[in-house]
Design a protein around this motif. Structure first.
Motif, short mmCIF file in Angstrom:
data_model
loop_
_atom_site.label_atom_id
_atom_site.label_comp_id
_atom_site.label_asym_id
_atom_site.label_seq_id
_atom_site.Cartn_x
_atom_site.Cartn_y
_atom_site.Cartn_z
N UNK A 1 0.83 -1.20 0.00
CA UNK A 1 0.00 0.00 0.00
C UNK A 1 0.86 1.26 0.00
N UNK A 2 1.95 1.22 0.78
CA UNK A 2 2.90 2.34 0.80
C UNK A 2 3.53 2.52 -0.57
N UNK A 3 3.89 1.42 -1.21
CA UNK A 3 4.50 1.48 -2.54
C UNK A 3 3.57 2.13 -3.56
N UNK A 4 2.28 1.77 -3.51
CA UNK A 4 1.31 2.39 -4.42
C UNK A 4 1.27 3.90 -4.22
N UNK A 5 1.36 4.34 -2.95
CA UNK A 5 1.36 5.77 -2.67
C UNK A 5 2.55 6.47 -3.27
N UNK A 6 3.73 5.83 -3.19
CA UNK A 6 4.92 6.45 -3.76
C UNK A 6 4.86 6.45 -5.29
N UNK B 1 6.01 12.23 1.21
CA UNK B 1 6.00 10.89 0.63
C UNK B 1 7.08 9.97 1.16
N UNK B 2 8.34 10.37 1.05
CA UNK B 2 9.45 9.52 1.50
C UNK B 2 9.47 9.37 3.02
N UNK B 3 9.38 10.46 3.81
CA UNK B 3 9.35 10.27 5.28
C UNK B 3 8.23 9.35 5.74
N UNK B 4 7.06 9.45 5.11
CA UNK B 4 5.95 8.58 5.49
C UNK B 4 6.26 7.12 5.17
N UNK B 5 6.87 6.88 4.02
CA UNK B 5 7.23 5.51 3.66
C UNK B 5 8.26 4.91 4.59
N UNK B 6 9.28 5.69 4.94
CA UNK B 6 10.31 5.21 5.87
C UNK B 6 9.70 4.94 7.23
N UNK B 7 8.82 5.83 7.68
CA UNK B 7 8.18 5.66 8.99
C UNK B 7 7.29 4.41 9.01
N UNK B 8 6.54 4.19 7.93
CA UNK B 8 5.66 3.03 7.87
C UNK B 8 6.45 1.72 7.87
N UNK B 9 7.53 1.66 7.09
CA UNK B 9 8.34 0.43 7.07
C UNK B 9 9.05 0.22 8.39
N UNK C 1 13.48 -1.41 -0.01
CA UNK C 1 13.70 -1.61 -1.44
C UNK C 1 12.41 -1.75 -2.21
N UNK C 2 11.46 -2.52 -1.66
CA UNK C 2 10.17 -2.69 -2.31
C UNK C 2 9.35 -1.40 -2.28
N UNK C 3 9.38 -0.68 -1.17
CA UNK C 3 8.63 0.57 -1.10
C UNK C 3 9.25 1.62 -2.03
N UNK C 4 10.59 1.65 -2.07
CA UNK C 4 11.28 2.65 -2.89
C UNK C 4 11.10 2.39 -4.38
N UNK D 1 16.77 -5.15 -5.99
CA UNK D 1 18.04 -5.86 -5.84
C UNK D 1 18.87 -5.24 -4.71
N UNK D 2 18.85 -3.90 -4.64
CA UNK D 2 19.59 -3.24 -3.57
C UNK D 2 19.10 -3.63 -2.20
N UNK D 3 17.78 -3.80 -2.07
CA UNK D 3 17.22 -4.22 -0.79
C UNK D 3 17.69 -5.60 -0.39
N UNK D 4 17.77 -6.53 -1.35
CA UNK D 4 18.20 -7.89 -1.05
C UNK D 4 19.72 -8.01 -0.95
#
Length: 432
Positions: A15-20, A116-124, A138-141, A282-285
């Motif tokens: 859901x966060x990814x869709x927002x970004x 957008x980005x602060x919210x995604x980092x906070x949610x993850x 990585x998936x959210x970004x 890939x960066x996330x993994x």
């Protein structure tokens, strides 16, 4: 399972990814519409750079404010308010009559998109244990790249069928739909009734003390005075110009430097952002892979991944050495991959060194530094591109990213012990 869902944390990051995706779709609409819009509004390249700078300045100044608001009122409410506002601001750009009015509307978009980005980092940070956080980020970004990837075909379709104005309206409407979905479905782990107790325990057991409920919150002055903040803020200042150049200038570069028409731009301008998607994931993994197979700490693995991404940025720095427009696009693809790889690693470092009640504020403050760097570079870009061309500017971007990695290695420090990486038996079901 009595209404419980397995892997709820992955649904939340989706859901966060869709927002970004929507966030970046709104900001990239301008760059794709630029050749048509500039001709219609009699806008010069220098005036276009002013429009881009208006967004960047407002975005930069608002990032710490947005982060503070998110930490104060919570991820759900804060994200909903900002998302609705940026959707309306995007749609209003359809009413622009010149570069000044377009700069005003894009400035309003920058003020609202800053969350957008602060919210995604906070949610993850809320939803994931430390060992999975780089993967989740990585998936959210990836949303930033998918949004940029979707912009060329969607905007060109709108231009061909209704005009450039309608591209802003359509993207704004998409943002309103996402806001409704976010309001209905997002909840903090403590409030999510469909989260199983096994997964809840798995999430909490894998989080550092600073991410637990009741963790202390440092004031923003203390955050700014810390060495770890500057170890993130300075690399953001150096690396963000590359991504903003990709977002704002690639279609115009393809049209003016490589002489591609509108249909060719629609066909090729999204490819660097597809490569950026791969870099996000890939960066996330890569971080847990390096941690496991090279026997370095999880924290150090983030720095190795960032260094890898920074070195890959040398490829677009060589763009002036190639004659083929398709080779140039390939080098830009490597650049998109490289930047999102290093960017995700830097976000993971941010979530490692700041607690859950500080991470959005710290991300916002560091983001302000990044966008101030992007603003200064865009002003320089808008003036110099007509005198020296695009190629030397891409060389500068590559040097900046390598310097960013050097700063991280010199300054950043792990803020404390991590939870054990072994998963408790009672939480094994949560991993499915």
């Amino acid at each position: 399972m009595n209404g419980k869902m397995k892997g709820m944390r992955w649904w939340m990051v989706g859901l966060v990814t869709l927002g970004l995706i929507v966030n970046y779709l709104a900001r990239n609409t301008l760059s794709v519409a630029a050749p048509t819009m500039m001709a219609d509004l009699n806008m010069s390249t220098k005036e276009y750079s002013y429009v881009v700078v208006a967004w960047q300045v407002c975005y930069a100044l608002m990032q710490p404010v947005a982060g503070f608001v998110l930490d104060a009122i919570g991820t759900k409410m804060g994200s909903a308010v900002f998302a609705l506002a940026w959707s309306l601001a995007c749609a209003c750009a359809a009413f622009a009559k010149g570069w000044q009015s377009m700069a005003f509307f894009r400035g309003m978009l920058g003020l609202t998109e800053a969350a957008g980005i602060p919210a995604g980092i906070k949610a993850t940070t809320e939803w994931f244990p430390a060992r999975e956080r780089s993967v989740a980020i990585g998936w959210f970004n990836i949303g930033s790249s998918i949004g940029a990837l979707c912009a060329p075909p969607l905007v060109v379709w709108c231009i061909l069928h209704a005009g450039w104005q309608w591209s802003f309206v359509v993207v704004g409407a998409i943002g309103i739909v996402w806001t409704l979905c976010w309001t209905l479905f997002y909840k903090h782990p403590r409030d999510q009734k469909r989260l199983s107790e096994a997964e809840r325990s798995y999430i909490l057991a894998g989080q550092e003390a600073k991410h637990q409920d009741g963790a202390a919150k440092a004031p923003w002055r203390e955050i700014v005075r810390s060495q770890n903040f500057w170890s993130i803020a300075v690399p953001r200042f150096l690396s963000e110009p590359a991504w903003q150049t990709f977002n704002a200038w690639i279609p115009l570069y393809m049209a003016t430097e490589r002489h591609m028409d509108l249909k060719e731009i629609a066909a090729f301008a999204w490819l660097p952002f597809l490569a950026a998607d791969i870099g996000c994931v890939l960066g996330g993994y890569l971080s847990p892979f390096v941690h496991k197979h090279f026997r370095v700490t999880l924290f150090s693995s983030r720095k190795y991944v960032m260094t890898f991404g920074s070195l890959c940025m040398i490829a677009p720095g060589c763009i002036g050495l190639v004659a083929s427009p398709y080779t140039a696009i390939f080098l830009l693809c490597i650049g998109g991959f490289a930047h999102q790889t290093l960017s995700g690693a830097l976000y993971a470092i941010t979530s490692d060194v700041f607690g859950k009640n500080e991470v959005a504020t710290a991300t916002g403050l560091a983001g302000m530094s990044g966008y101030l760097g992007a603003t200064l570079f865009t002003l320089l870009f808008g003036v110099l591109v007509t005198h020296v061309g695009y190629s030397p500017m891409f060389v500068v971007l590559a040097v900046f990213d390598v310097l960013a990695a050097v700063v991280v290695w010199i300054l950043v420090r792990d803020s404390g012990p991590r939870p054990p990486l072994n998963v408790a038996p009672s939480a094994a079901a949560a991993q499915s």
